[in-house]
Motif scaffolding. Structure first.
Motif, PDB file in Angstrom:
ATOM      1  N   ARG A 249       0.829  -1.209   0.000  1.00 15.98           N
ATOM      2  CA  ARG A 249       0.000   0.000   0.000  1.00 15.98           C
ATOM      3  C   ARG A 249       0.866   1.263   0.000  1.00 15.98           C
ATOM      4  O   ARG A 249       0.612   2.227   0.711  1.00 15.98           O
ATOM      5  CB  ARG A 249      -0.976   0.001   1.182  1.00 15.98           C
ATOM      6  CG  ARG A 249      -2.029  -1.105   1.091  1.00 15.98           C
ATOM      7  CD  ARG A 249      -2.975  -1.079   2.282  1.00 15.98           C
ATOM      8  NE  ARG A 249      -4.016  -2.083   2.144  1.00 15.98           N
ATOM      9  CZ  ARG A 249      -3.876  -3.357   2.481  1.00 15.98           C
ATOM     10  NH1 ARG A 249      -2.710  -3.776   2.957  1.00 15.98           N
ATOM     11  NH2 ARG A 249      -4.862  -4.214   2.327  1.00 15.98           N
ATOM     12  N   GLN A 250       1.931   1.212  -0.784  1.00  9.84           N
ATOM     13  CA  GLN A 250       2.825   2.368  -0.930  1.00  9.84           C
ATOM     14  C   GLN A 250       2.157   3.394  -1.836  1.00  9.84           C
ATOM     15  O   GLN A 250       1.468   3.042  -2.791  1.00  9.84           O
ATOM     16  CB  GLN A 250       4.145   1.927  -1.541  1.00  9.84           C
ATOM     17  CG  GLN A 250       5.226   2.980  -1.566  1.00  9.84           C
ATOM     18  CD  GLN A 250       5.821   3.216  -0.206  1.00  9.84           C
ATOM     19  OE1 GLN A 250       6.120   2.279   0.515  1.00  9.84           O
ATOM     20  NE2 GLN A 250       5.968   4.466   0.166  1.00  9.84           N
ATOM     21  N   ALA A 251       2.355   4.676  -1.530  1.00 16.06           N
ATOM     22  CA  ALA A 251       1.785   5.736  -2.362  1.00 16.06           C
ATOM     23  C   ALA A 251       2.434   5.714  -3.743  1.00 16.06           C
ATOM     24  O   ALA A 251       3.658   5.711  -3.864  1.00 16.06           O
ATOM     25  CB  ALA A 251       1.992   7.094  -1.700  1.00 16.06           C
ATOM     26  N   LEU A 252       1.615   5.682  -4.768  1.00 19.06           N
ATOM     27  CA  LEU A 252       2.082   5.694  -6.153  1.00 19.06           C
ATOM     28  C   LEU A 252       1.257   6.701  -6.943  1.00 19.06           C
ATOM     29  O   LEU A 252       0.085   6.919  -6.643  1.00 19.06           O
ATOM     30  CB  LEU A 252       1.932   4.314  -6.802  1.00 19.06           C
ATOM     31  CG  LEU A 252       2.704   3.139  -6.211  1.00 19.06           C
ATOM     32  CD1 LEU A 252       2.258   1.842  -6.864  1.00 19.06           C
ATOM     33  CD2 LEU A 252       4.196   3.332  -6.398  1.00 19.06           C
ATOM     34  N   ALA A 253       1.867   7.293  -7.942  1.00 16.66           N
ATOM     35  CA  ALA A 253       1.149   8.220  -8.813  1.00 16.66           C
ATOM     36  C   ALA A 253       1.646   8.056 -10.241  1.00 16.66           C
ATOM     37  O   ALA A 253       2.793   7.669 -10.471  1.00 16.66           O
ATOM     38  CB  ALA A 253       1.332   9.657  -8.340  1.00 16.66           C
ATOM     39  N   MET A 254       0.768   8.348 -11.186  1.00 21.47           N
ATOM     40  CA  MET A 254       1.135   8.246 -12.595  1.00 21.47           C
ATOM     41  C   MET A 254       1.019   9.614 -13.257  1.00 21.47           C
ATOM     42  O   MET A 254       0.050  10.345 -13.031  1.00 21.47           O
ATOM     43  CB  MET A 254       0.256   7.234 -13.322  1.00 21.47           C
ATOM     44  CG  MET A 254       0.595   7.073 -14.797  1.00 21.47           C
ATOM     45  SD  MET A 254      -0.227   5.661 -15.565  1.00 21.47           S
ATOM     46  CE  MET A 254       0.780   4.314 -14.938  1.00 21.47           C
ATOM     47  N   LYS A 357      -6.907   1.162 -15.461  1.00 22.14           N
ATOM     48  CA  LYS A 357      -7.718   2.216 -14.833  1.00 22.14           C
ATOM     49  C   LYS A 357      -6.854   3.409 -14.415  1.00 22.14           C
ATOM     50  O   LYS A 357      -7.266   4.563 -14.564  1.00 22.14           O
ATOM     51  CB  LYS A 357      -8.458   1.656 -13.627  1.00 22.14           C
ATOM     52  CG  LYS A 357      -9.570   0.688 -14.000  1.00 22.14           C
ATOM     53  CD  LYS A 357     -10.344   0.238 -12.771  1.00 22.14           C
ATOM     54  CE  LYS A 357     -11.497  -0.690 -13.167  1.00 22.14           C
ATOM     55  NZ  LYS A 357     -12.265  -1.151 -11.973  1.00 22.14           N
ATOM     56  N   LEU A 358      -5.669   3.113 -13.877  1.00 18.97           N
ATOM     57  CA  LEU A 358      -4.789   4.202 -13.445  1.00 18.97           C
ATOM     58  C   LEU A 358      -4.358   5.044 -14.640  1.00 18.97           C
ATOM     59  O   LEU A 358      -4.395   6.282 -14.592  1.00 18.97           O
ATOM     60  CB  LEU A 358      -3.562   3.626 -12.732  1.00 18.97           C
ATOM     61  CG  LEU A 358      -2.500   4.635 -12.281  1.00 18.97           C
ATOM     62  CD1 LEU A 358      -3.080   5.664 -11.311  1.00 18.97           C
ATOM     63  CD2 LEU A 358      -1.315   3.912 -11.635  1.00 18.97           C
ATOM     64  N   PHE A 359      -3.954   4.384 -15.718  1.00 22.91           N
ATOM     65  CA  PHE A 359      -3.543   5.121 -16.913  1.00 22.91           C
ATOM     66  C   PHE A 359      -4.715   5.908 -17.490  1.00 22.91           C
ATOM     67  O   PHE A 359      -4.545   7.055 -17.933  1.00 22.91           O
ATOM     68  CB  PHE A 359      -2.992   4.156 -17.969  1.00 22.91           C
ATOM     69  CG  PHE A 359      -2.525   4.837 -19.219  1.00 22.91           C
ATOM     70  CD1 PHE A 359      -1.248   5.367 -19.307  1.00 22.91           C
ATOM     71  CD2 PHE A 359      -3.375   4.973 -20.320  1.00 22.91           C
ATOM     72  CE1 PHE A 359      -0.814   6.020 -20.464  1.00 22.91           C
ATOM     73  CE2 PHE A 359      -2.956   5.612 -21.479  1.00 22.91           C
ATOM     74  CZ  PHE A 359      -1.674   6.140 -21.548  1.00 22.91           C
ATOM     75  N   ALA A 360      -5.912   5.318 -17.489  1.00 24.53           N
ATOM     76  CA  ALA A 360      -7.079   6.004 -18.041  1.00 24.53           C
ATOM     77  C   ALA A 360      -7.382   7.286 -17.273  1.00 24.53           C
ATOM     78  O   ALA A 360      -7.716   8.320 -17.876  1.00 24.53           O
ATOM     79  CB  ALA A 360      -8.286   5.065 -18.019  1.00 24.53           C
ATOM     80  N   ARG A 361      -7.249   7.256 -15.957  1.00 19.25           N
ATOM     81  CA  ARG A 361      -7.515   8.469 -15.161  1.00 19.25           C
ATOM     82  C   ARG A 361      -6.446   9.528 -15.403  1.00 19.25           C
ATOM     83  O   ARG A 361      -6.748  10.718 -15.494  1.00 19.25           O
ATOM     84  CB  ARG A 361      -7.590   8.111 -13.675  1.00 19.25           C
ATOM     85  CG  ARG A 361      -8.836   7.322 -13.309  1.00 19.25           C
ATOM     86  CD  ARG A 361      -9.108   7.282 -11.830  1.00 19.25           C
ATOM     87  NE  ARG A 361      -8.060   6.652 -11.065  1.00 19.25           N
ATOM     88  CZ  ARG A 361      -7.224   7.276 -10.243  1.00 19.25           C
ATOM     89  NH1 ARG A 361      -7.307   8.590 -10.098  1.00 19.25           N
ATOM     90  NH2 ARG A 361      -6.311   6.613  -9.580  1.00 19.25           N
ATOM     91  N   ALA A 362      -5.174   9.093 -15.503  1.00 21.08           N
ATOM     92  CA  ALA A 362      -4.109  10.062 -15.795  1.00 21.08           C
ATOM     93  C   ALA A 362      -4.275  10.641 -17.193  1.00 21.08           C
ATOM     94  O   ALA A 362      -4.073  11.842 -17.419  1.00 21.08           O
ATOM     95  CB  ALA A 362      -2.746   9.388 -15.649  1.00 21.08           C
ATOM     96  N   ASP A 363      -4.668   9.780 -18.134  1.00 23.64           N
ATOM     97  CA  ASP A 363      -4.871  10.231 -19.511  1.00 23.64           C
ATOM     98  C   ASP A 363      -6.066  11.191 -19.595  1.00 23.64           C
ATOM     99  O   ASP A 363      -6.053  12.154 -20.389  1.00 23.64           O
ATOM    100  CB  ASP A 363      -5.088   9.021 -20.411  1.00 23.64           C
ATOM    101  CG  ASP A 363      -4.879   9.349 -21.886  1.00 23.64           C
ATOM    102  OD1 ASP A 363      -3.846   9.962 -22.207  1.00 23.64           O
ATOM    103  OD2 ASP A 363      -5.739   8.997 -22.706  1.00 23.64           O
TER     104      ASP A 363
END
Length: 405
Positions: A249-254, A357-363
């Protein structure tokens, strides 16, 4: 027996290993650590050759040369092990210990204190191998070959610790260099040392081949223009990181970035200018992010960064630094008065979320940045659902803006 067989075979093995290491280094001279693997077998092979062919066996000069070469071999192999994993070797400390040991050895040998000189030599070699083993044990890589290398280094350290005691047990007094050379204990110790040298050489060779294979894989997964990961390799790497992060559960961001009006750059200045712009943006990303972050070129002029141990606010700040730096960058093919800009979208990883999903939100955030006029950063900071970084706003200013929404 040992003088006849091992006295010739072991130096020959050492020479072959040195030649192989030199060949690997010559092929790829960026692997500086290979120099240590060239020096180490040459030094130990020279020591054994001197011991075998010396006309005056047990001569103080001969023994001092042998001991000096043995210490050099240990330092070279210890330095190579540290250099390979990117850790600074304690060369100054080793040199200081070896210098003190050689002075003490000089007096021990000339006083014919054979056991004392043997303890001094083996203690120095043990210290070097123990410190090298500790470095290897704390290395970031944990592959099978790396673990085997740690075990073999530990065995080498143990051998140097136990050797003097074994000599005392196996060699009949009075203890002298000549008595030692003519004893069964000498034959046994030379044989075991030779086997350990073979194991150490094999373990080192395995790590070298593993490194070469890893480099080949890495080169095939890198974009030739930017040096960043190609899309397939980037996605595979990020998917693995996200899977492994499920329990941490480490903080990650794209961060997803796109060079603005790139088609007009190609149309106006030519495709070479466009390639230069892509290479410059890729180099900027590589120079700005940390080693723990993962970067890739996922499209023609589109880039993506997975930022490790970083929340949305920190990722927004990183994206803003990249935006400013790229907007100020002078690209020779475009002239002094022309500057390019880029737009950025940021999304923070949510527990259980996959790459798609993560890429879609960043995109989606990147689309908002382009829709809002380009040359800006859009994202989802921790303190508000939607906030834009535009015209040089800092994350603190953004929080104030978000609070007023």
């Amino acid at each position: 027996m040992s003088d006849g067989i091992f006295g010739l075979i072991v130096p020959g093995m050492a020479l072959m290993f040195a030649a192989a290491a030199f060949g690997f280094w010559w092929h790829d001279r960026s692997d500086r650590y290979m120099i240590g693997y060239v020096i180490a077998p040459l030094a130990i092979g020279s020591s054994l050759t001197i011991d075998h062919f010396a006309t005056v066996q047990g001569s103080p000069i001969v023994r001092i040369c042998e001991h000096a070469l043995t210490m050099l071999s240990c330092m070279a192999i210890g330095w190579a092990a540290n250099e390979r994993i990117g850790r600074p070797a304690p060369i100054k400390a080793w040199l200081a210990i070896c210098t003190i040991a050689m002075v003490a050895n000089f007096f021990s040998i000339y006083k014919d204190a054979f056991i004392a000189s043997l303890f001094i030599l083996n203690s120095v070699c043990a210290i070097i191998f123990v410190t090298a083993t500790q470095s290897l044990a704390h290395a970031p890589t944990k592959s099978i070959v790396d673990r085997v290398l740690v075990c073999v280094f530990a065995l080498a350290a143990a051998q140097y610790v136990l050797r003097p005691a074994a000599v005392v047990m196996l060699v009949e007094p009075p203890f002298s260099a000549e008595t030692y050379r003519n004893s069964v204990g000498h034959d046994l110790l030379i044989a075991t040392a030779s086997l350990l040298m073979l194991a150490l050489s094999s373990a080192i060779l395995a790590t070298v081949l593993s490194d070469k294979f890893r480099k080949m894989q890495d080169r095939s997964s890198r974009d030739t223009m930017t040096g960043l990961l190609v899309r397939r390799a980037f996605e595979a790497t990020v998917m693995k990181i996200l899977d492994d992060n499920g329990d941490r559960r480490q903080a990650l961001a794209m961060i997803v970035a796109d060079i603005d009006h790139f088609k007009s750059v190609n149309d106006t200045f030519g495709h070479q200018a466009g390639d230069d712009a892509i290479a410059a943006f890729g180099a900027l990303i590589s120079d700005t992010v940390r080693d723990t972050d993962t970067c890739g070129r996922v499209g023609g002029e589109e880039f993506c960064i997975l930022v490790w141990n970083c929340d949305a606010d920190q990722a927004l700040g990183l994206a803003e630094r990249l935006r400013r730096a790229f907007g100020e960058m002078e690209l020779a093919p475009l002239g002094k008065d022309v500057r390019l800009t880029a737009s950025f979208g940021v999304a923070q990883w949510r527990e259980g979320e996959g790459y798609g999903k993560l890429f879609a939100r960043a995109d989606k955030s990147l689309y908002e940045a382009k829709k809002s006029g380009r040359n800006r950063v859009c994202g989802e900071p921790t303190v508000a659902p939607i906030v834009q970084i535009a015209n040089g706003q800092t994350p603190r200013q953004l929080r104030k803006t978000a609070a007023s929404l």
